[in-house]
Design a protein around this motif. Structure first.
Motif, PDB file in Angstrom:
ATOM      1  N   ARG A  15      54.187 -37.147   9.988  1.00  0.00           N
ATOM      2  CA  ARG A  15      53.032 -37.824   9.488  1.00  0.00           C
ATOM      3  C   ARG A  15      51.813 -37.788  10.513  1.00  0.00           C
ATOM      4  O   ARG A  15      50.693 -37.886   9.980  1.00  0.00           O
ATOM      5  CB  ARG A  15      53.258 -39.321   9.017  1.00  0.00           C
ATOM      6  N   THR A  18      47.747 -33.772  10.521  1.00  0.00           N
ATOM      7  CA  THR A  18      46.817 -33.635   9.483  1.00  0.00           C
ATOM      8  C   THR A  18      47.467 -32.390   8.410  1.00  0.00           C
ATOM      9  O   THR A  18      48.355 -31.668   8.866  1.00  0.00           O
ATOM     10  CB  THR A  18      45.378 -33.428   9.890  1.00  0.00           C
ATOM     11  N   ARG A  38      50.963 -38.878  -1.529  1.00  0.00           N
ATOM     12  CA  ARG A  38      49.871 -39.038  -2.103  1.00  0.00           C
ATOM     13  C   ARG A  38      48.602 -39.483  -1.323  1.00  0.00           C
ATOM     14  O   ARG A  38      47.575 -38.887  -1.694  1.00  0.00           O
ATOM     15  CB  ARG A  38      50.043 -39.980  -3.274  1.00  0.00           C
ATOM     16  N   GLU A  39      48.902 -40.386  -0.354  1.00  0.00           N
ATOM     17  CA  GLU A  39      47.872 -41.075   0.232  1.00  0.00           C
ATOM     18  C   GLU A  39      46.997 -39.839   1.465  1.00  0.00           C
ATOM     19  O   GLU A  39      46.009 -39.634   1.163  1.00  0.00           O
ATOM     20  CB  GLU A  39      48.314 -42.085   1.113  1.00  0.00           C
ATOM     21  N   PRO A  40      47.727 -39.073   1.961  1.00  0.00           N
ATOM     22  CA  PRO A  40      47.013 -38.129   2.667  1.00  0.00           C
ATOM     23  C   PRO A  40      46.451 -37.095   1.928  1.00  0.00           C
ATOM     24  O   PRO A  40      45.461 -36.358   2.202  1.00  0.00           O
ATOM     25  CB  PRO A  40      48.127 -37.592   3.787  1.00  0.00           C
ATOM     26  N   GLN A  42      45.191 -37.425  -1.368  1.00  0.00           N
ATOM     27  CA  GLN A  42      44.041 -37.862  -1.783  1.00  0.00           C
ATOM     28  C   GLN A  42      43.075 -38.151  -0.791  1.00  0.00           C
ATOM     29  O   GLN A  42      41.905 -37.709  -0.948  1.00  0.00           O
ATOM     30  CB  GLN A  42      44.343 -39.345  -2.194  1.00  0.00           C
ATOM     31  N   GLU A  43      43.141 -38.326   0.478  1.00  0.00           N
ATOM     32  CA  GLU A  43      42.152 -38.469   1.748  1.00  0.00           C
ATOM     33  C   GLU A  43      41.807 -37.048   1.624  1.00  0.00           C
ATOM     34  O   GLU A  43      40.432 -36.993   2.120  1.00  0.00           O
ATOM     35  CB  GLU A  43      42.741 -38.862   2.910  1.00  0.00           C
ATOM     36  N   TYR A  44      42.407 -36.060   1.715  1.00  0.00           N
ATOM     37  CA  TYR A  44      42.223 -34.778   2.118  1.00  0.00           C
ATOM     38  C   TYR A  44      41.189 -34.263   0.638  1.00  0.00           C
ATOM     39  O   TYR A  44      40.276 -33.370   0.751  1.00  0.00           O
ATOM     40  CB  TYR A  44      43.035 -33.926   2.177  1.00  0.00           C
ATOM     41  N   GLY A  45      41.693 -34.560  -0.430  1.00  0.00           N
ATOM     42  CA  GLY A  45      41.313 -34.012  -1.686  1.00  0.00           C
ATOM     43  C   GLY A  45      42.360 -33.364  -2.358  1.00  0.00           C
ATOM     44  O   GLY A  45      42.789 -32.504  -1.855  1.00  0.00           O
ATOM     45  N   GLU A  90      48.361 -35.505 -10.239  1.00  0.00           N
ATOM     46  CA  GLU A  90      48.322 -34.935  -8.851  1.00  0.00           C
ATOM     47  C   GLU A  90      49.386 -33.806  -8.618  1.00  0.00           C
ATOM     48  O   GLU A  90      49.103 -32.860  -7.970  1.00  0.00           O
ATOM     49  CB  GLU A  90      48.070 -35.932  -7.860  1.00  0.00           C
TER      50      GLU A  90
END
Length: 291
Positions: A15, A18, A38-40, A42-45, A90
């Motif tokens: 983790r 990136t 999901r979290e990374p 979503q952060e990246y798009g 997603e």
């Protein structure tokens, strides 16, 4: 490095990398499969992440995670269902057919595991058709019983399959994770049961090392460092007919403190050392008789 065709690196294992760093490291090492969180993403798009992994030649084996479906409060239940529909969307956008579900623990003040599991079934009745329409399978993951109160009331493959079998196999199946089930002497028979029904949707490796850290969540050992015979469990899932990717998912503070590329390379080497290519034969399935 050879024999990595079935190896999948779960994003949580490294983790500290990136998403662009992870895809570049996979490309350099010849890793072709990745499990995403999901979290990374979503952060990246989501769309950008889908393009990134696609351009790197990576297949997304799973998306973690959906679930947390045990709430009794109507508003909390509605929010959980909405979030899980987003998770399905997603997963479809990323090109994976498997969304891993961590079902959720006991709501505050509640002590009935049975009631909590029935609320999971009620939620699946709404989510399973939606997932099926989007080409996504829900993979219920039983977690070790030490997580039953706060994280997952589904503790065994038996319990996971009892839920999954209420729905078509192309909509709901199970996750087989060595870390969570290696202690259960009924698990091999339940793996055969899952295989007979076409419900092994993903297979994950992590080792059991002691002492567990404070809080226990981040205690998954690097494969080969602990008590679990990875080849034995690989044999069970392959005898049940599973021939898909094998994902290594580790929650480990010591690994996260190191250089992520080194951890990825080490994990790939451990995978080669502790798994084997096998001639797959289907084991007989005998349904457990309950009294």
């Amino acid at each position: 490095m050879t024999d990595l065709a079935r190896f999948s690196i779960n994003q949580m294992t490294v983790r500290q990398l990136t998403l662009p760093e992870l895809t570049a490291a996979c490309r350099d090492l010849g890793v072709v499969n990745v499990g995403l969180w999901r979290e990374p993403v979503q952060e990246y798009g989501v769309e950008a992440a889908a393009k990134l992994v696609r351009d790197a030649g990576l297949a997304v084996t799973t998306l973690c995670r959906g679930g947390f479906l045990t709430a009794a409060d109507p508003d909390a239940r509605a929010a959980a269902l909405a979030d899980n529909r987003r998770a399905v969307d997603e997963a479809a956008a990323l090109g994976t057919d498997t969304l891993v579900l961590v079902s959720g623990g006991l709501p505050p003040g509640e002590r009935s595991l049975t009631a909590a599991r029935e609320r999971i079934a009620d939620a699946l009745a709404e989510l399973a058709p939606y997932a099926g329409e989007h080409g996504v399978r829900l993979a219920i993951e039983p977690l070790h019983p030490m997580y039953a109160a706060d994280r997952c009331v589904v503790s065994t493959l038996t319990q996971a399959l009892d839920l999954a079998e209420r729905f078509p196999a192309h909509q709901v199946g199970v996750t087989v994770d060595t870390y969570h089930i290696w202690w259960d002497d009924r698990a091999p028979a339940q793996i055969a049961r899952a295989g007979a029904g076409g419900r092994i949707h993903t297979f994950q490796l992590a080792d059991w090392t002691t002492p567990l850290p404070e809080g226990v969540l981040n205690g998954r050992g690097q494969i080969g460092d602990g008590s679990i015979d990875m080849r034995e469990w690989q044999g069970y899932v392959e005898a049940a007919g599973y021939t898909g990717p094998i994902e290594v998912e580790l929650f480990n503070e010591e690994l996260w403190s190191r250089d992520g590329r080194e951890v990825l390379a080490e994990t790939a080497r451990r995978f080669v050392t502790h798994t084997a290519q096998r001639v797959v034969t289907r084991a007989p399935y005998v349904r457990e008789v309950r009294t």
